[in-house]
Structures are given as structure tokens and as C-alpha cells.
Design a protein around this motif. Structure first.
Motif, PDB file in Angstrom:
ATOM      1  N   ILE A 180       0.824  -1.186  -0.075  1.00  0.00           N
ATOM      2  CA  ILE A 180      -0.119  -0.085  -0.088  1.00  0.00           C
ATOM      3  C   ILE A 180       0.640   1.420  -0.137  1.00  0.00           C
ATOM      4  O   ILE A 180       0.346   2.333   0.211  1.00  0.00           O
ATOM      5  CB  ILE A 180      -0.954   0.025   1.305  1.00  0.00           C
ATOM      6  N   GLY A 181       2.136   1.182  -0.257  1.00  0.00           N
ATOM      7  CA  GLY A 181       2.986   2.348  -0.287  1.00  0.00           C
ATOM      8  C   GLY A 181       4.242   1.974  -1.062  1.00  0.00           C
ATOM      9  O   GLY A 181       4.722   1.076  -1.391  1.00  0.00           O
ATOM     10  N   GLY A 182       4.817   3.132  -1.662  1.00  0.00           N
ATOM     11  CA  GLY A 182       6.117   2.897  -2.462  1.00  0.00           C
ATOM     12  C   GLY A 182       5.696   2.642  -3.961  1.00  0.00           C
ATOM     13  O   GLY A 182       4.696   2.465  -4.255  1.00  0.00           O
ATOM     14  N   LYS A 183       6.703   1.912  -4.548  1.00  0.00           N
ATOM     15  CA  LYS A 183       6.852   1.841  -6.064  1.00  0.00           C
ATOM     16  C   LYS A 183       6.061   0.678  -6.544  1.00  0.00           C
ATOM     17  O   LYS A 183       5.480   0.284  -7.574  1.00  0.00           O
ATOM     18  CB  LYS A 183       8.107   2.026  -6.618  1.00  0.00           C
ATOM     19  N   HIS A 184       5.762  -0.366  -5.430  1.00  0.00           N
ATOM     20  CA  HIS A 184       5.048  -1.372  -5.740  1.00  0.00           C
ATOM     21  C   HIS A 184       3.391  -1.277  -5.357  1.00  0.00           C
ATOM     22  O   HIS A 184       3.184  -2.461  -5.415  1.00  0.00           O
ATOM     23  CB  HIS A 184       5.800  -2.804  -5.096  1.00  0.00           C
ATOM     24  N   ARG A 185       3.211  -0.246  -4.904  1.00  0.00           N
ATOM     25  CA  ARG A 185       1.887  -0.112  -4.420  1.00  0.00           C
ATOM     26  C   ARG A 185       0.664  -0.767  -5.203  1.00  0.00           C
ATOM     27  O   ARG A 185       0.750  -0.564  -6.435  1.00  0.00           O
ATOM     28  CB  ARG A 185       1.518   1.064  -4.151  1.00  0.00           C
ATOM     29  N   GLY A 186      -0.072  -1.464  -4.751  1.00  0.00           N
ATOM     30  CA  GLY A 186      -1.154  -2.160  -5.536  1.00  0.00           C
ATOM     31  C   GLY A 186      -0.982  -3.539  -5.668  1.00  0.00           C
ATOM     32  O   GLY A 186      -1.951  -4.507  -6.152  1.00  0.00           O
ATOM     33  N   LYS A 187       0.308  -4.040  -5.779  1.00  0.00           N
ATOM     34  CA  LYS A 187       0.742  -5.470  -6.045  1.00  0.00           C
ATOM     35  C   LYS A 187       0.097  -6.243  -4.838  1.00  0.00           C
ATOM     36  O   LYS A 187       0.425  -6.081  -3.652  1.00  0.00           O
ATOM     37  CB  LYS A 187       2.255  -5.696  -6.305  1.00  0.00           C
ATOM     38  N   VAL A 188      -0.227  -7.600  -5.217  1.00  0.00           N
ATOM     39  CA  VAL A 188      -0.654  -8.532  -4.326  1.00  0.00           C
ATOM     40  C   VAL A 188       0.254  -9.696  -4.198  1.00  0.00           C
ATOM     41  O   VAL A 188       0.568 -10.292  -5.290  1.00  0.00           O
ATOM     42  CB  VAL A 188      -2.082  -9.278  -4.638  1.00  0.00           C
ATOM     43  N   LEU A 189       1.000  -9.976  -3.305  1.00  0.00           N
ATOM     44  CA  LEU A 189       2.154 -10.729  -3.096  1.00  0.00           C
ATOM     45  C   LEU A 189       1.846 -11.793  -2.053  1.00  0.00           C
ATOM     46  O   LEU A 189       1.267 -11.403  -1.134  1.00  0.00           O
ATOM     47  CB  LEU A 189       3.554  -9.995  -2.918  1.00  0.00           C
ATOM     48  N   HIS A 190       3.062 -12.764  -1.921  1.00  0.00           N
ATOM     49  CA  HIS A 190       3.159 -14.002  -0.793  1.00  0.00           C
ATOM     50  C   HIS A 190       4.126 -13.539  -0.074  1.00  0.00           C
ATOM     51  O   HIS A 190       5.288 -13.420  -0.238  1.00  0.00           O
ATOM     52  CB  HIS A 190       3.081 -15.268  -1.418  1.00  0.00           C
ATOM     53  N   VAL A 191       3.862 -13.530   1.306  1.00  0.00           N
ATOM     54  CA  VAL A 191       4.916 -13.307   2.454  1.00  0.00           C
ATOM     55  C   VAL A 191       5.953 -14.396   2.547  1.00  0.00           C
ATOM     56  O   VAL A 191       5.509 -15.550   2.675  1.00  0.00           O
ATOM     57  CB  VAL A 191       4.141 -12.963   3.808  1.00  0.00           C
ATOM     58  N   LYS A 192       7.047 -14.144   2.331  1.00  0.00           N
ATOM     59  CA  LYS A 192       7.983 -15.424   2.585  1.00  0.00           C
ATOM     60  C   LYS A 192       8.891 -15.196   3.841  1.00  0.00           C
ATOM     61  O   LYS A 192       9.128 -16.137   4.685  1.00  0.00           O
ATOM     62  CB  LYS A 192       9.008 -15.126   1.386  1.00  0.00           C
ATOM     63  N   GLU A 193       9.248 -13.977   4.308  1.00  0.00           N
ATOM     64  CA  GLU A 193       9.739 -13.746   5.590  1.00  0.00           C
ATOM     65  C   GLU A 193       9.486 -12.370   6.082  1.00  0.00           C
ATOM     66  O   GLU A 193       9.390 -11.306   5.674  1.00  0.00           O
ATOM     67  CB  GLU A 193      11.232 -13.993   5.299  1.00  0.00           C
ATOM     68  N   TYR A 194       9.388 -12.342   7.504  1.00  0.00           N
ATOM     69  CA  TYR A 194       9.233 -11.081   8.305  1.00  0.00           C
ATOM     70  C   TYR A 194      10.529 -10.914   9.144  1.00  0.00           C
ATOM     71  O   TYR A 194      10.974 -11.752  10.180  1.00  0.00           O
ATOM     72  CB  TYR A 194       7.956 -11.046   9.268  1.00  0.00           C
ATOM     73  N   VAL A 195      11.291  -9.961   8.756  1.00  0.00           N
ATOM     74  CA  VAL A 195      12.650  -9.643   9.424  1.00  0.00           C
ATOM     75  C   VAL A 195      12.615  -8.569  10.343  1.00  0.00           C
ATOM     76  O   VAL A 195      12.137  -7.418  10.130  1.00  0.00           O
ATOM     77  CB  VAL A 195      13.547  -9.301   8.395  1.00  0.00           C
ATOM     78  N   VAL A 196      13.017  -8.883  11.641  1.00  0.00           N
ATOM     79  CA  VAL A 196      13.203  -7.878  12.963  1.00  0.00           C
ATOM     80  C   VAL A 196      14.544  -7.161  12.682  1.00  0.00           C
ATOM     81  O   VAL A 196      15.471  -7.790  12.682  1.00  0.00           O
ATOM     82  CB  VAL A 196      12.813  -8.431  14.130  1.00  0.00           C
ATOM     83  N   VAL A 197      14.380  -6.043  12.546  1.00  0.00           N
ATOM     84  CA  VAL A 197      15.633  -5.148  12.204  1.00  0.00           C
ATOM     85  C   VAL A 197      15.995  -4.556  13.665  1.00  0.00           C
ATOM     86  O   VAL A 197      15.213  -3.936  14.304  1.00  0.00           O
ATOM     87  CB  VAL A 197      15.298  -3.863  11.582  1.00  0.00           C
TER      88      VAL A 197
END
Length: 236
Positions: A180-197
């Protein structure tokens, strides 16, 4: 703060002709920021074509036949944002505001059984009196719960306008999400990994399609498949 908005300076996600007229209606203060919402006037007049001009749209709203998330709205500048549900009682049609693959905010027609609920993201949590937890949601809503059982950035499926929680979709591997933000806004994708910084930077979400973005740009739509109707570029 200015009450006016030039069409050329309107947010790029607005689907309006830029050079036909000099001014555009500016959204009223409300549940969504001005740069991520559409005034109801543009939705009804320019996208749904229910009125030819501002005067006709004001008469429609004065008849109290337009609802947003189950509530009657009469303000022509009321901000319509991501996931909001619009119901036109006289026609029996229902719509949801979603981004398409070009990053534009579209108004997508949905079945009647989809009009009674919406997806909301937990943007923050607050401890309140009585040992309860208040969930602060992306559309300005707050839900107070007895238990702290949901995480920030998870998405809830709630009834509108009662806000009863129907389902829970975590931001985790296997989830389907929309950017919902940035240059890829609107794309529907599949989550691979959630990285805690470990640091002041935002946490990172990586997708199976090779895209990577910050967590604030990710909105979970379901597990395995999206719960909502995904818009096409040719949508309203």
C-alpha cells in the motif's frame, strides 16, 4: 491550512482528469490522511457517475442514502480511504476502495455479503484503564479488548459498523498481502519472511516474488488467498 486543492497538485493515486478544470475538492479531516484518500464527491460524481455536478451529489447525500462502513454520510468531502465500504441504498450496490496494480485508488463493486465487513490493520496498541488493550487501527478506529492476543501489523476482519471481530490474519509466512506504499503499491504478493531489524529502522517484509519493503507498506489480505475482490486496472 488551505481549503483549496489544484488538480495538478492532487495525489497521484486520484483517478481524475488533471487539466480539464483548475480545482478539485479537498478531503475533510477524518479517518484517512488527505494524501491517501478520495473525497466522497469525486467517488460519487467522477467514478460512480451518480451525479453530474456537485449540486446533484449534495442532494443525493442529503437524502441519507449513502453509507460508508455502515454509517450514513452527508459530507461531500468525507475522505474515502483504503478498505472503506460504500453502500448506495437506492441502487442496492456496494463498493470497496482498493489499490490496483498501477497504484491508483479504485472503487470496486463487491457482493452484498461482503458489504457487512472490512479488513483493518493494527497500527498500534495502547494499554488503557482496567488492564485492557486498545487496538489503534489504520482507518482511525479503536477497539478495546480484555486480552492482548493480537500483534501490531496483523489484520482483523470486523463487522461494520459494530466492529465485532470475525477473523484474524497475522503478518507471517504464508499470508497474502497488498503493498500500500512505495513503487510496488497495489501489487498482491505472498509473504516469505518477516525480518525484525535491531535498530531505529523499520522491520522488513520479504515476498516470494522477490520484492522487499518496510512493514508499514504491507497490508495482509488473508491466508493462502485474498479475502477481498482484487481490482483490475479497468475498475471504476
Amino acid at each position: 491550512m488551505s481549503k483549496h486543492l489544484k488538480r495538478l497538485a492532487a495525489p497521484r493515486m486520484w483517478v481524475i482528469p488533471r487539466k480539464e478544470y483548475p480545482f478539485a475538492p479537498k478531503p475533510s479531516p477524518g479517518p484517512h490522511p488527505a494524501d491517501r484518500s478520495l473525497p466522497l464527491l469525486i467517488v460519487l460524481r467522477d467514478m460512480l457517475h451518480l451525479g453530474h455536478n456537485r449540486r446533484e451529489v449534495k442532494k443525493i447525500l442529503a437524502n441519507r442514502v449513502v453509507k460508508v462502513d455502515g454509517r450514513v454520510i452527508t459530507d461531500i468531502k468525507f475522505p474515502i480511504g483504503f478498505m472503506d465500504v460504500i453502500t448506495i441504498e437506492t441502487t442496492g450496490q456496494n463498493y470497496r476502495a482498493l489499490y490496483d496494480v498501477s497504484g491508483k485508488l479504485r472503487i470496486v463493486e463487491i457482493p452484498e455479503d461482503h458489504a457487512g465487513w472490512k479488513l483493518v490493520r493494527i497500527d498500534n496498541k495502547t494499554a488503557v484503564r482496567g488492564g485492557k488493550i486498545q487496538l489503534n487501527l489504520h482507518d482511525g478506529r479503536n477497539i478495546v479488548l480484555d486480552e492482548n492476543k493480537y500483534k501490531t501489523n496483523d489484520v482483523l476482519k470486523i463487522k461494520v459498523p459494530s466492529q465485532e471481530i470475525l477473523a484474524h490474519y497475522p503478518l507471517a509466512k504464508g499470508s497474502v498481502a497488498m503493498i500500500i506504499g512505495g513503487k510496488h503499491r497495489g501489487k498482491v504478493l505472498h509473504v516469505k519472511e518477516y525480518v525484525v531489524v535491531r535498530g531505529p529502522q523499520e522491520n522488513i517484509v520479504r515476498f516470494e516474488e522477490g520484492v522487499e519493503t518496510t512493514r508499514s507498506n504491507v497490508f495482509v489480505l488473508g491466508i493462502g488467498k485474498p479475502e477481498v475482490v482484487i481490482p483490475e486496472v479497468s475498475a471504476l
